[in-house]
Design a protein around this motif. Structure first.
Motif, PDB file in Angstrom:
ATOM      1  N   ALA A   1       8.669 -15.827 -56.174  1.00 18.90           N
ATOM      2  CA  ALA A   1       7.123 -15.485 -54.930  1.00 18.90           C
ATOM      3  C   ALA A   1       8.023 -16.489 -53.807  1.00 18.90           C
ATOM      4  O   ALA A   1       6.643 -15.645 -52.814  1.00 18.90           O
ATOM      5  CB  ALA A   1       6.113 -16.616 -55.822  1.00 18.90           C
ATOM      6  N   ARG A   2       8.824 -17.078 -53.925  1.00 16.88           N
ATOM      7  CA  ARG A   2       8.416 -17.271 -52.581  1.00 16.88           C
ATOM      8  C   ARG A   2       9.548 -16.400 -51.638  1.00 16.88           C
ATOM      9  O   ARG A   2      10.145 -16.641 -50.284  1.00 16.88           O
ATOM     10  CB  ARG A   2       9.713 -18.529 -52.597  1.00 16.88           C
TER      11      ARG A   2
ATOM     12  N   MET B   1       6.699 -10.368 -52.112  1.00 21.79           N
ATOM     13  CA  MET B   1       7.074 -11.180 -53.306  1.00 21.79           C
ATOM     14  C   MET B   1       5.529 -11.858 -53.521  1.00 21.79           C
ATOM     15  O   MET B   1       5.265 -13.268 -53.243  1.00 21.79           O
ATOM     16  CB  MET B   1       7.594 -11.724 -54.340  1.00 21.79           C
ATOM     17  N   GLY B   2       4.237 -11.381 -54.005  1.00 20.57           N
ATOM     18  CA  GLY B   2       3.049 -12.066 -54.571  1.00 20.57           C
ATOM     19  C   GLY B   2       3.657 -13.227 -55.965  1.00 20.57           C
ATOM     20  O   GLY B   2       4.705 -12.625 -56.200  1.00 20.57           O
TER      21      GLY B   2
ATOM     22  N   ARG C   1       5.337 -12.683 -60.981  1.00 20.33           N
ATOM     23  CA  ARG C   1       5.479 -12.668 -63.183  1.00 20.33           C
ATOM     24  C   ARG C   1       5.955 -11.400 -63.586  1.00 20.33           C
ATOM     25  O   ARG C   1       6.772 -11.361 -64.429  1.00 20.33           O
ATOM     26  CB  ARG C   1       4.168 -12.751 -62.768  1.00 20.33           C
ATOM     27  N   ARG C   2       5.726 -10.231 -62.618  1.00 19.74           N
ATOM     28  CA  ARG C   2       5.953  -8.992 -63.421  1.00 19.74           C
ATOM     29  C   ARG C   2       7.577  -9.078 -62.948  1.00 19.74           C
ATOM     30  O   ARG C   2       8.014  -8.786 -64.884  1.00 19.74           O
ATOM     31  CB  ARG C   2       5.513  -7.632 -62.302  1.00 19.74           C
TER      32      ARG C   2
END
Lengths: 188, 188
Positions: free
Chosen positions: A3-4, A8-9, A14-15
Motif C-alpha cells: 500500500a506504500r 496503490m490504495g 489487498r487485491r
C-alpha cells in the motif's frame, strides 16, 4: 508494504496481496527475486544522478549525444519523460528537487555543487533549465541562472518555453498560461 | 429542452425541471422572462462577432484599447477566456470555427472575408492568431498567415507561444508539448 507504492490504495494493495498469495511459486517468488536483483543492480549515476545499472549511466557514456548541452531536471521522472519524447540529444543533470522555503529545501540539499563542478570543467556550452513551471521551479531557475552567470558567463542558460500545451483549447487555460503565451507570442 | 444545455444530463435536467416546477412564480417565470429579455437584447457584433447587447460591441467601441492589434480567436468562449485573464489590450476577431477537412469546414464558412476586409482597411499593425493548439487550429493559422502575407505584407502576424503551461510538471506532459517547449527554449 504494497500500500506504500504510489497508485496503490489499501483496497488495491489487498487485491494485489491476495493475487500474490494465491500463486507463491509463479508470481510471488519471481517478483521477490526480481526486486532483489534490481535493488542490487541499480545505482545512481555519479555524473547526472539518473538511475541505471551502470555508473556512469548509459546516457552519460553515449558518445553519440551532444556532450556540451546539459538539461537540468528536477527528478528522474522528468528525465524519463524527456527521453520518452526523444526531444533532447544532450546530457542531463538531475537536481533531486527544487528549492522550497516551505518544505525547507536549501541549495545544499540539491545537486547544485555537482552541477557547478561539471560546468567548471569547461566543456558545457548550454544549460537548459527544464524545471517545473511552478513558483519553486521558477525560484530554482532564477537561483541557478544567477550562480551560472557568475561562475561561467560564457555558458548559455536557456529555459523551456511556456505557453499553450499541444491540443490545448484556449478557454480551459488558466490566466497565467494565457498571459505567458500571449506575452511570448512569435511571428509566423 | 433543459437536457440540451451543455453540462446537463437527463438526470440533472430532471432535477432542474422539478426545482422549477416546485416554484413557478419565484424561479420559473423570472427565468423565462430573463431568457426572453436576453435573447431579444443580444446581437453579434458586426465587427468582431462577440456577443453583446450593443453593436458594435463594448470592446470594439472602447477607445482605451489598442486599435491596431487584432487577436483572432476560434470562438466567443476563447475571447471571454482572454478577457478574463486581462492579457490582451487590443481588439478581437471571432472566426466562428477553424478549418477542418473532416468536419467539412471551408474558408468561406468562417469569418475570414470579414477579417481580410478589416485588415484591408489599413489600420491594423499586428494580427495575433490565438487559435487552439490542435491540427485544425494549426491548419487555420497557416492558411490565414498565407492569406495575410499576400494581402498585407506590412502587417505582423504572430501566434501564441506553445510550451509548458503554468504549474506544469514535466513528467505528465505529452511528447509534442515537451518537444515544442524544448525547441522554443529561450535564454534567461
Amino acid at each position: 508494504m504494497l500500500a506504500r507504492l504510489p497508485g496503490m490504495g489499501r483496497r488495491s494493495a489487498r487485491r494485489a496481496a491476495l493475487k500474490l498469495l494465491q500463486d507463491p511459486g509463479g508470481l510471488m517468488l519471481p517478483l521477490a527475486q526480481s526486486l532483489k536483483d534490481t535493488a542490487e543492480a541499480i545505482r545512481p549515476c555519479s555524473i547526472c544522478a539518473d538511475i541505471d545499472t551502470q555508473d556512469p549511466c548509459r546516457i552519460c557514456t553515449d558518445p553519440s549525444r551532444e556532450q556540451d548541452v546539459v538539461c537540468v531536471v528536477e527528478g528522474v521522472s522528468d528525465l524519463w519523460a524527456l527521453e520518452r519524447a526523444h526531444v533532447h540529444r544532450g546530457l542531463y543533470h538531475v537536481l533531486g528537487g527544487v528549492l522550497s522555503a516551505l518544505a525547507g529545501v536549501a541549495p545544499e540539499d540539491l545537486r547544485i555543487r555537482e552541477l557547478t563542478e561539471r560546468i567548471g570543467a569547461g566543456e558545457i556550452r548550454e544549460v537548459i533549465l527544464a524545471l517545473p513551471a511552478t513558483v519553486d521551479g521558477a525560484t530554482t531557475a532564477h537561483y541557478l541562472t544567477d550562480r551560472l552567470h557568475v561562475l561561467a558567463p560564457s555558458v548559455t542558460v536557456t529555459r523551456l518555453a511556456q505557453g499553450v500545451p499541444m491540443g490545448g483549447a484556449l478557454d480551459v487555460m488558466d490566466d497565467g498560461t494565457l498571459a505567458a503565451a500571449l506575452k511570448a507570442r512569435r511571428p509566423v
